[in-house]
Design a protein around this motif. Structure first.
Motif, PDB file in Angstrom:
ATOM      1  N   VAL A  62       3.335   5.645  12.074  1.00 50.11           N
ATOM      2  CA  VAL A  62       2.598   6.621  11.543  1.00 50.11           C
ATOM      3  C   VAL A  62       2.248   5.895   9.875  1.00 50.11           C
ATOM      4  N   LEU A  63       1.047   5.947   9.648  1.00 52.24           N
ATOM      5  CA  LEU A  63       0.747   5.467   8.203  1.00 52.24           C
ATOM      6  C   LEU A  63       1.013   6.715   7.114  1.00 52.24           C
ATOM      7  N   VAL A  64       1.811   6.314   6.458  1.00 57.66           N
ATOM      8  CA  VAL A  64       2.221   7.283   5.429  1.00 57.66           C
ATOM      9  C   VAL A  64       1.163   6.890   3.930  1.00 57.66           C
ATOM     10  N   VAL A  65       0.535   8.019   3.665  1.00 61.62           N
ATOM     11  CA  VAL A  65      -0.440   8.022   2.454  1.00 61.62           C
ATOM     12  C   VAL A  65      -0.111   8.939   1.489  1.00 61.62           C
ATOM     13  N   PRO A  66       0.255   8.315   0.258  1.00 64.26           N
ATOM     14  CA  PRO A  66       0.312   9.321  -0.855  1.00 64.26           C
ATOM     15  C   PRO A  66      -0.673  10.292  -1.222  1.00 64.26           C
ATOM     16  N   LYS A  67      -0.352  11.259  -1.820  1.00 64.16           N
ATOM     17  CA  LYS A  67      -1.596  12.536  -2.293  1.00 64.16           C
ATOM     18  C   LYS A  67      -2.664  11.708  -2.764  1.00 64.16           C
ATOM     19  N   ASN A  68      -2.198  10.766  -3.739  1.00 67.22           N
ATOM     20  CA  ASN A  68      -3.251  10.546  -4.865  1.00 67.22           C
ATOM     21  C   ASN A  68      -4.336   9.570  -4.112  1.00 67.22           C
ATOM     22  N   ILE A  69      -3.790   8.675  -3.162  1.00 63.47           N
ATOM     23  CA  ILE A  69      -4.573   7.958  -2.358  1.00 63.47           C
ATOM     24  C   ILE A  69      -5.269   8.606  -1.318  1.00 63.47           C
ATOM     25  N   ALA A  70      -4.886   9.705  -0.774  1.00 62.07           N
ATOM     26  CA  ALA A  70      -5.402  10.551   0.247  1.00 62.07           C
ATOM     27  C   ALA A  70      -6.727  11.395  -0.333  1.00 62.07           C
ATOM     28  N   GLN A  71      -6.389  11.513  -1.689  1.00 62.71           N
ATOM     29  CA  GLN A  71      -7.528  12.084  -2.228  1.00 62.71           C
ATOM     30  C   GLN A  71      -8.743  11.397  -2.353  1.00 62.71           C
ATOM     31  N   ARG A  72      -8.615  10.296  -2.953  1.00 65.10           N
ATOM     32  CA  ARG A  72      -9.453   9.484  -2.924  1.00 65.10           C
ATOM     33  C   ARG A  72     -10.185   8.986  -1.811  1.00 65.10           C
ATOM     34  N   LEU A  73      -9.356   8.839  -0.515  1.00 65.71           N
ATOM     35  CA  LEU A  73      -9.943   8.510   0.611  1.00 65.71           C
ATOM     36  C   LEU A  73     -10.898   9.773   1.172  1.00 65.71           C
ATOM     37  N   LYS A  74     -10.552  11.042   0.749  1.00 67.93           N
ATOM     38  CA  LYS A  74     -11.170  12.302   1.250  1.00 67.93           C
ATOM     39  C   LYS A  74     -12.597  12.253   0.655  1.00 67.93           C
ATOM     40  N   ARG A  75     -12.677  11.913  -0.769  1.00 73.85           N
ATOM     41  CA  ARG A  75     -13.745  11.902  -1.482  1.00 73.85           C
ATOM     42  C   ARG A  75     -14.680  10.755  -0.841  1.00 73.85           C
ATOM     43  N   SER A  76     -14.205   9.815  -0.025  1.00 82.18           N
ATOM     44  CA  SER A  76     -15.029   8.902   0.406  1.00 82.18           C
ATOM     45  C   SER A  76     -15.349   9.210   1.636  1.00 82.18           C
ATOM     46  N   GLN A  77     -14.979  10.480   2.163  1.00 78.05           N
ATOM     47  CA  GLN A  77     -15.022  10.914   3.584  1.00 78.05           C
ATOM     48  C   GLN A  77     -14.400  10.278   4.543  1.00 78.05           C
ATOM     49  N   ILE A  78     -13.182   9.873   4.241  1.00 77.60           N
ATOM     50  CA  ILE A  78     -12.534   9.198   5.363  1.00 77.60           C
ATOM     51  C   ILE A  78     -11.171  10.118   5.548  1.00 77.60           C
ATOM     52  N   GLU A  79     -11.444  10.995   6.507  1.00 77.71           N
ATOM     53  CA  GLU A  79     -10.494  11.927   6.997  1.00 77.71           C
ATOM     54  C   GLU A  79      -9.227  11.610   7.780  1.00 77.71           C
ATOM     55  N   LYS A  80      -9.485  10.555   8.507  1.00 76.83           N
ATOM     56  CA  LYS A  80      -8.293   9.924   9.452  1.00 76.83           C
ATOM     57  C   LYS A  80      -8.365   8.529   8.919  1.00 76.83           C
ATOM     58  N   PRO A  81      -7.419   7.925   7.877  1.00 75.87           N
ATOM     59  CA  PRO A  81      -7.073   6.687   7.417  1.00 75.87           C
ATOM     60  C   PRO A  81      -6.807   5.817   8.390  1.00 75.87           C
ATOM     61  N   THR A  82      -6.998   4.417   8.289  1.00 74.99           N
ATOM     62  CA  THR A  82      -6.621   3.343   9.263  1.00 74.99           C
ATOM     63  C   THR A  82      -6.193   2.420   8.124  1.00 74.99           C
ATOM     64  N   LEU A  83      -5.226   1.298   8.920  1.00 71.98           N
ATOM     65  CA  LEU A  83      -5.009   0.190   7.917  1.00 71.98           C
ATOM     66  C   LEU A  83      -6.186  -0.460   7.183  1.00 71.98           C
ATOM     67  N   LYS A  84      -7.311  -0.652   7.996  1.00 66.20           N
ATOM     68  CA  LYS A  84      -8.592  -1.259   7.389  1.00 66.20           C
ATOM     69  C   LYS A  84      -9.072  -0.483   6.255  1.00 66.20           C
ATOM     70  N   SER A  85      -9.016   1.037   6.406  1.00 65.85           N
ATOM     71  CA  SER A  85      -9.731   1.822   5.158  1.00 65.85           C
ATOM     72  C   SER A  85      -8.641   1.738   4.031  1.00 65.85           C
ATOM     73  N   ILE A  86      -7.342   1.388   4.024  1.00 66.08           N
ATOM     74  CA  ILE A  86      -6.522   1.689   3.183  1.00 66.08           C
ATOM     75  C   ILE A  86      -6.546   0.237   2.374  1.00 66.08           C
ATOM     76  N   GLU A  87      -7.412  -0.885   2.700  1.00 69.39           N
ATOM     77  CA  GLU A  87      -7.341  -2.261   2.082  1.00 69.39           C
ATOM     78  C   GLU A  87      -7.430  -2.243   0.392  1.00 69.39           C
ATOM     79  N   PRO A  88      -8.228  -1.344  -0.195  1.00 67.59           N
ATOM     80  CA  PRO A  88      -8.279  -1.265  -1.406  1.00 67.59           C
ATOM     81  C   PRO A  88      -7.058  -0.895  -2.252  1.00 67.59           C
ATOM     82  N   PHE A  89      -6.249   0.030  -1.456  1.00 65.69           N
ATOM     83  CA  PHE A  89      -5.084   0.720  -2.256  1.00 65.69           C
ATOM     84  C   PHE A  89      -3.949  -0.263  -2.223  1.00 65.69           C
ATOM     85  N   PRO A  90      -2.955   0.054  -2.862  1.00 66.48           N
ATOM     86  CA  PRO A  90      -1.699  -0.572  -2.919  1.00 66.48           C
ATOM     87  C   PRO A  90      -0.825  -0.063  -1.579  1.00 66.48           C
ATOM     88  N   PHE A  91      -0.017  -1.197  -1.236  1.00 69.47           N
ATOM     89  CA  PHE A  91       0.546  -0.985   0.173  1.00 69.47           C
ATOM     90  C   PHE A  91       2.095  -1.548   0.021  1.00 69.47           C
TER      91      PHE A  91
END
Length: 295
Positions: free
Chosen positions: A166-195
Motif C-alpha cells: 500500500v502507498l502511504v501518503v501524508p496528509k500534506n501531500i494528499a491535499q496537493r494531489l487532490k488539488r491536482s485532481q489526482i484521487e488515486k495516487p500511483t508511484l508515478k504521480s508522487i514523483e515530485p514529492f519526497p519519498f
C-alpha cells in the motif's frame, strides 16, 4: 567421534575462526584447537585447510560437517520428542520471523498459544529473510515465516494469505494531489514529492524498484531507512510518502496519512510458513501453524 565433537567441527565450520568458535562454544581457543587435531587424528583425515586465510574446509571436511549436522539435528529431534512427553505443556517453541513482521503478525497467535500451553516458552528469532531461510534449513527454528519465492528443496512449505503493498501518503501531500485532481495516487504521480524508501538490501526495496521500473517512475527519495516501522512513522509526521504491506498498516493506527493499495501483480507478497523438510512437529509447532494459517 561423539556428538560433542560433531558440534565442535560444525561450529568451527560455521565461523571459520578458532577464536569465534571457542567463544560460541564457551571454551578456550587452545581447547578447541586440541579437539580438532584429536578428531582429525581419530578419523585419519584433514577436515580444515589451515594454509588459507581464512581457513577452509577440505572436501572430506565438507562431507563430515554435512553428516554431522544431520546427526546433530536427528539428536535434537529425539530430544524434542522426549521433552514433549516429559515436560507436558512446559516446552519451548522457536519461531523465526522478520523484525517488522514480529511487531504485528504474531500477537494473537502468541496469546492463544500461551492460553493453551501455560508453561510454554516462546522464543522469537528476528532476522533477515536470508538468515531465516538458513535457520529453517538447519533446523534451528521450529518454524519460520518468510516470503516466497525461495529455494524450498530442503523445506516443507505452507503458503499463507497474500499481502498487498500500500502507498502511504501524508496528509500534506494528499491535499496537493487532490488539488491536482489526482484521487488515486500511483508511484508515478508522487514523483515530485519526497519519498522514504527502505535500504537497497531490503526485500521490500527490491519490490519497490521493480514497481517503479514497471511504471517508469523516478521517485524523489529523500531518506533511506532500515525498518518499515521507521518509514511509517516518518510518513505520519509528513516527511514523505512510503510503501508498506497492507497487513502492517491495518494493524497500526494510521495518523495523518491516506492509504492507497497498489493494484499490480508485482505488488503482492506471498508469505509462507517453512519447517525443515520431514521435521518432527511438536504439538506446540503444529498448533502454532494451525493458528497462523487462520490469521
Amino acid at each position: 567421534m561423539n556428538f560433542r565433537q560433531m558440534n565442535y567441527i560444525v561450529v568451527l565450520a560455521e565461523t571459520l575462526s578458532f577464536s569465534s568458535a571457542a567463544e560460541k562454544l564457551g571454551i578456550s581457543q587452545p581447547a578447541i584447537s586440541k579437539q580438532i587435531i584429536s578428531i582429525e587424528k581419530e578419523l585419519g583425515i584433514t577436515l580444515f585447510n589451515r594454509s588459507t586465510v581464512p581457513f577452509t574446509l577440505t572436501p572430506a571436511g565438507e562431507e563430515i560437517v554435512k553428516r554431522s549436522k544431520e546427526m546433530l539435528y536427528s539428536q535434537s529431534q529425539l530430544q524434542s520428542i522426549a521433552d514433549e512427553f516429559k515436560k507436558g505443556n512446559k516446552g519451548r517453541l522457536i519461531i523465526g520471523i522478520s523484525p517488522f513482521r514480529a511487531t504485528y503478525f504474531l500477537n494473537e497467535t502468541i496469546l492463544k498459544l500461551r492460553e493453551k500451553f501455560k508453561g510454554l516458552e516462546i522464543v522469537l528469532k528476528e532476522t533477515t529473510s536470508a538468515e531465516l531461510h538458513k535457520l529453517a534449513v538447519d533446523g534451528k527454528v521450529d518454524l519460520a515465516i518468510i516470503n516466497q519465492p525461495f529455494d524450498d528443496t530442503l523445506l516443507d512449505v505452507i503458503p499463507l494469505k497474500e499481502e498487498k503493498l500500500v502507498l502511504v501518503v501524508p496528509k500534506n501531500i494528499a491535499q496537493r494531489l487532490k488539488r491536482s485532481q489526482i484521487e488515486k495516487p500511483t508511484l508515478k504521480s508522487i514523483e515530485p514529492f519526497p519519498f522514504i524508501a527502505l535500504s537497497k538490501t531490503q526485500e521490500l526495496r527490491q519490490m519497490l524498484n521493480k514497481l517503479c521500473a514497471n511504471e517508469n517512475a523516478n521517485l524523489n527519495i529523500v531518506l533511506e531507512v532500515n525498518g518499515i516501522t521507521t518509514a511509517w512513522n516518518l510518513a505520519q509526521t509528513g516527511v514523505g510518502a512510503t510503501v508498506v504491506p497492507m497487513s502492517f498498516a491495518e494493524n497500526i493506527k494510521a495518523k495523518n496519512v491516506s492509504l492507497f493499495p497498489l493494484e499490480t501483480v508485482d505488488s503482492v507478497r506471498k508469505p509462507a510458513i517453512v519447517t525443515k523438510k520431514g521435521a518432527y512437529l511438536t504439538k506446540y509447532t503444529a498448533h502454532a501453524i494451525n493458528l497462523l494459517k487462520n490469521t
